[in-house]
Design a protein around this motif. Sequence first.
Motif, PDB file in Angstrom:
ATOM      1  N   TYR A  89       0.802  -1.216   0.000  1.00 44.08           N
ATOM      2  CA  TYR A  89       0.000   0.000   0.000  1.00 44.08           C
ATOM      3  C   TYR A  89       0.838   1.272   0.000  1.00 44.08           C
ATOM      4  N   ILE A 203      -6.044  -0.455   3.591  1.00 44.06           N
ATOM      5  CA  ILE A 203      -5.955  -1.839   4.057  1.00 44.06           C
ATOM      6  C   ILE A 203      -7.353  -2.412   4.258  1.00 44.06           C
ATOM      7  N   ALA A 204      -8.227  -1.638   4.904  1.00 43.14           N
ATOM      8  CA  ALA A 204      -9.588  -2.110   5.152  1.00 43.14           C
ATOM      9  C   ALA A 204     -10.330  -2.372   3.841  1.00 43.14           C
ATOM     10  N   GLU A 206      -8.997  -2.986   0.841  1.00 41.03           N
ATOM     11  CA  GLU A 206      -8.385  -4.116   0.141  1.00 41.03           C
ATOM     12  C   GLU A 206      -8.773  -5.447   0.781  1.00 41.03           C
ATOM     13  N   ARG A 207      -8.795  -5.494   2.104  1.00 41.41           N
ATOM     14  CA  ARG A 207      -9.165  -6.735   2.787  1.00 41.41           C
ATOM     15  C   ARG A 207     -10.636  -7.075   2.528  1.00 41.41           C
ATOM     16  N   LYS A 208     -11.477  -6.061   2.525  1.00 40.07           N
ATOM     17  CA  LYS A 208     -12.893  -6.311   2.236  1.00 40.07           C
ATOM     18  C   LYS A 208     -13.070  -6.823   0.813  1.00 40.07           C
ATOM     19  N   LEU A 210     -10.865  -8.463  -0.937  1.00 38.56           N
ATOM     20  CA  LEU A 210     -10.355  -9.831  -0.997  1.00 38.56           C
ATOM     21  C   LEU A 210     -11.364 -10.829  -0.434  1.00 38.56           C
ATOM     22  N   LEU A 211     -11.998 -10.459   0.675  1.00 36.48           N
ATOM     23  CA  LEU A 211     -12.995 -11.359   1.267  1.00 36.48           C
ATOM     24  C   LEU A 211     -14.200 -11.530   0.344  1.00 36.48           C
ATOM     25  N   ASP A 274      -6.107 -16.584   0.016  1.00 36.07           N
ATOM     26  CA  ASP A 274      -5.845 -17.078   1.368  1.00 36.07           C
ATOM     27  C   ASP A 274      -4.421 -16.736   1.808  1.00 36.07           C
ATOM     28  N   LEU A 277      -4.316 -13.046   2.763  1.00 35.26           N
ATOM     29  CA  LEU A 277      -4.986 -12.816   4.040  1.00 35.26           C
ATOM     30  C   LEU A 277      -4.205 -13.401   5.206  1.00 35.26           C
ATOM     31  N   ASN A 280      -0.793 -11.379   6.084  1.00 38.17           N
ATOM     32  CA  ASN A 280      -1.014  -9.984   6.472  1.00 38.17           C
ATOM     33  C   ASN A 280      -0.101  -9.055   5.661  1.00 38.17           C
ATOM     34  N   GLU A 282      -0.059  -6.370   4.040  1.00 36.64           N
ATOM     35  CA  GLU A 282      -0.043  -4.927   3.856  1.00 36.64           C
ATOM     36  C   GLU A 282       1.347  -4.355   4.143  1.00 36.64           C
TER      37      GLU A 282
END
Length: 337
Positions: A89, A203-204, A206-208, A210-211, A274, A277, A280, A282
């Motif tokens: 990021y 980060i939030a 991107e993680r959302k 990905l999920l 996976d 995630l 971690n 980032e």
Amino acid sequence: MNHPENTKSKSPDSSEEEIDLGKLFVAVGKAISNFFKNLLRFFFLTIDITFAKYKIILALIVLGALSGIGYYFYVKPYYESRMTLNSAYYRGEFLGNSIQNLDRLCGEGNYRVLANLLKISPEKAKTLRKIEVDKMISPNMKMLIDLYKNNEGSQRRLDSLILNHSDSTFQIKVQVYDTTTLVGLDTTLVNYIKNNKFVNKRIAIERKNLLNRRAKLARESQNLDTLKRYMALSYITRGSGKEGTNVTLNDKESDPINVYREDFRIYDQQLQIDRLLYINSEIEIIDRFITFGKPASGTIEKQAIKGAIAGLLVGFLYVFYLILRDGLRRLRTVVED
């Protein structure tokens, strides 16, 4: 009839040209000879004055060595270490500005604010001398730069390549007065970087994403499993091997091999998500800080040698000053006479 006269009239000119060229070569030879003579004279004069003033030069060398030793005891020794990390990021300016703010606080001696930002004790913050960040160039990028820089017609392409370069590997260099400060400092700096609000939002998001993508791939995988069961049932009902590998679904022929390939592709994407995630990614630490025994500020022997070399240089400057002074005196005497 006119040829002999023309020949006679030209001969003096040619002889004059030959004489002029001869004088020119003689003058050039004398100039070169005088240059080397003056150079040798200056060399031997320097040696003579150096031996004549050797006591002063030795005194300057000893004084320089003592100054180096004094500098070693006056300046607090510090140690240097580097940490390599990768960030999905952070890009250039963001990480650079964050670390530069910390380095500025170290330079100002504002350890209270530095301790609050890094969530460490003020005593530990006082042991930090310098914090810098350098962007590392990947081997592939370095190879492209070396390829284009040797080609004169690729300067514009090279400028564009460097401008759009977005490698995400960085190296953080720290200088500390106490090596125990390096213990856990890598995690401290990573947490400080991750607490940036701008990065936290990215980060939030991107993680959302990905999920959500992983959930969609899971649904597609379930649909493919259902499709594979129908294909297997149709293949068995029709009789295996009688009409090739294709099966008929809703009056349309389909190749089961393509369906299985698509299922493996989706499974591979799930594994990649996976992995992202799990690790971690980032901000990922590649190499942590290592504690070195020798200080980066130099040992007492190294400082003494540096001081002695500085004293020797000052001695040579003194010799050159004497040569220049004597030369100017001689020139003034010649002009006055």
